[in-house]
Design an enzyme around this catalytic site. Sequence first.
Site, PDB file in Angstrom:
ATOM      1  N   PHE A 214       0.851  -1.193   0.000  1.00 16.08           N
ATOM      2  CA  PHE A 214       0.000   0.000   0.000  1.00 16.08           C
ATOM      3  C   PHE A 214       0.883   1.238   0.000  1.00 16.08           C
ATOM      4  CE2 PHE A 214      -2.497   3.467   1.697  1.00 16.08           C
ATOM      5  CZ  PHE A 214      -3.668   3.343   0.970  1.00 16.08           C
TER       6      PHE A 214
ATOM      7  N   ASP B 210       9.248   2.457   1.505  1.00 21.94           N
ATOM      8  CA  ASP B 210       8.076   3.189   1.975  1.00 21.94           C
ATOM      9  C   ASP B 210       7.941   2.924   3.470  1.00 21.94           C
ATOM     10  OD1 ASP B 210       5.591   4.054   2.784  1.00 21.94           O
ATOM     11  OD2 ASP B 210       4.541   3.367   0.993  1.00 21.94           O
TER      12      ASP B 210
ATOM     13  N   LYS C  83       2.962   9.364   8.267  1.00 20.68           N
ATOM     14  CA  LYS C  83       2.025   9.219   9.394  1.00 20.68           C
ATOM     15  C   LYS C  83       2.506   9.792  10.746  1.00 20.68           C
ATOM     16  CE  LYS C  83      -1.027   5.650   7.698  1.00 20.68           C
ATOM     17  NZ  LYS C  83      -0.543   5.108   6.408  1.00 20.68           N
TER      18      LYS C  83
HETATM   19  C1  LIG Z   1      -0.873   5.285   4.998  1.00 23.10           C
HETATM   20  C2  LIG Z   1       0.188   4.854   4.032  1.00 23.10           C
HETATM   21  C3  LIG Z   1       0.428   5.563   2.835  1.00 23.10           C
HETATM   22  C4  LIG Z   1      -0.435   6.730   2.407  1.00 23.10           C
HETATM   23  O1  LIG Z   1      -0.326   7.804   3.280  1.00 23.10           O
HETATM   24  P1  LIG Z   1      -1.372   9.034   3.166  1.00 23.10           P
HETATM   25  O2  LIG Z   1      -0.844  10.014   4.167  1.00 23.10           O
HETATM   26  O3  LIG Z   1      -2.726   8.502   3.493  1.00 23.10           O
HETATM   27  O4  LIG Z   1      -1.305   9.533   1.785  1.00 23.10           O
HETATM   28  C5  LIG Z   1       1.477   5.156   2.047  1.00 23.10           C
HETATM   29  N1  LIG Z   1       2.248   4.101   2.375  1.00 23.10           N
HETATM   30  C6  LIG Z   1       2.052   3.395   3.507  1.00 23.10           C
HETATM   31  C7  LIG Z   1       2.956   2.266   3.824  1.00 23.10           C
HETATM   32  C8  LIG Z   1       1.012   3.738   4.372  1.00 23.10           C
HETATM   33  O5  LIG Z   1       0.792   3.028   5.473  1.00 23.10           O
END
Ligand SMILES: *Cc1c(COP(=O)(O)O)cnc(C)c1O
Length: 406
Positions: A143, A228, A257
């Site tokens: 994700f 990520d 986050k």
């Molecule tokens: C939550 C998340 C995103 C997206 O972040 P947003 O601030 O909602 O755009 C991307 N990568 C990972 C691994 C995430 O957990």
Amino acid sequence: MPPLAQDMATTQETMAQFERFVIGNYRRFPVCLVRGEGSEIWDAEGNRYLDFFPGWGCNLLGHCPPRIVEAVREQLGLLIHVPNTWYMAPQGELAQALSERSFGGQCFFCNSGAEANEAAIKLARVHGHERGRFKIITMEGGFHGRTYAALTATAQPKYHAGFEPMVPGFTYVPYDDLAAVERAIDEHTAAVMVEPIQGEGGVRMPSPGYLTGLRRICDEHGVLLILDEVQTGLGRTGTWFAYEHEGATPDILTCAKALAGGVAAGVMMARPAVARVFKPGMHASTFGGNPIACRAALAAIETIEADGLLERAGAIGARFRGHFERIKTQRPELVRDIRIQGVMIGLELTRDATFVVDGCLARGLLVNATHGSVVRLLPALTIRDDQIDHGCSILAEVIQSASLPD
Ligand SMILES: *Cc1c(COP(=O)(O)O)cnc(C)c1O
């Protein structure tokens, strides 16, 4: 503390307003939250909840952490926003703080995880441009966010449905499969992009050696490694960044986050030799690196260090593990797997986990379910042992009330 202002709207009133005026792209619980402190949060009717999932992972230090509240209050009276056509000290200080706590990279600031990943993808393409390298390899079940390139990088068909055509140039391979990455790389590959632990994908942890294996493959083929760490970053797993557990240094890293203690902020960090291909005018974010977010992030880093919270992450994880092992012993047919790294916690059941979320909410505990059968907890590093024990007793009660898998 009294939770309610006299003139505050009731949950029913707010819900009616949303019904008419807010687009319905979220599934919301019928609860309107008004105030939080640490791992506790109150709704408009004054009900108190214990929060094992504060701010969807953004509130790593709990609700309204004092140092962040104070830093933001002070900054609000000095300067709220200035554009990136000027220098501002908090952004420089934050960049240095992050660089010194990771791999000596340089920072680009933005406001969310998706934006940080967009920046990473754009940087990787610009970096590979002259050599005809544009393809990005990402992992099934991953994700990366909801904007178009980040969404395309998210190799889960359910998130693409209806939005096609997606951005060209992405290739998907199974997670935790080095041979598949090796097969997918060709002379057009610019980067491999991966979460060190898949969060939304069910708190999935790869085999030991996976990240170092990816590092080696990328080096052999002259391909960039993008990590990520939007969910794992800034201390959630017990180290500043999750890659440190294996010592596999990325070329580009994204974090969002928890970065600024709950204030919106994102960052892309890159090795200076990679970062340098971004020239003035090539990429931008109006609010990125604003003084409020940067002061909040600096206060978050200060809190984690001053309160020894990286060390605390392991102890919290171990305490949750003890509770989960007991649940598993009592009802082995209901628990498939326990996956914990610091305060990134997954409890995989043998059946859909939605009943756990509903059952816990009814008993005043907030948890999350992801990927169908995984109860996901992203508790705060400031959570107390008695709060862990109390919440886990609720969890145990709810899980053990489950009927057998159908
Ligand atoms: C939550 C998340 C995103 C997206 O972040 P947003 O601030 O909602 O755009 C991307 N990568 C990972 C691994 C995430 O957990």
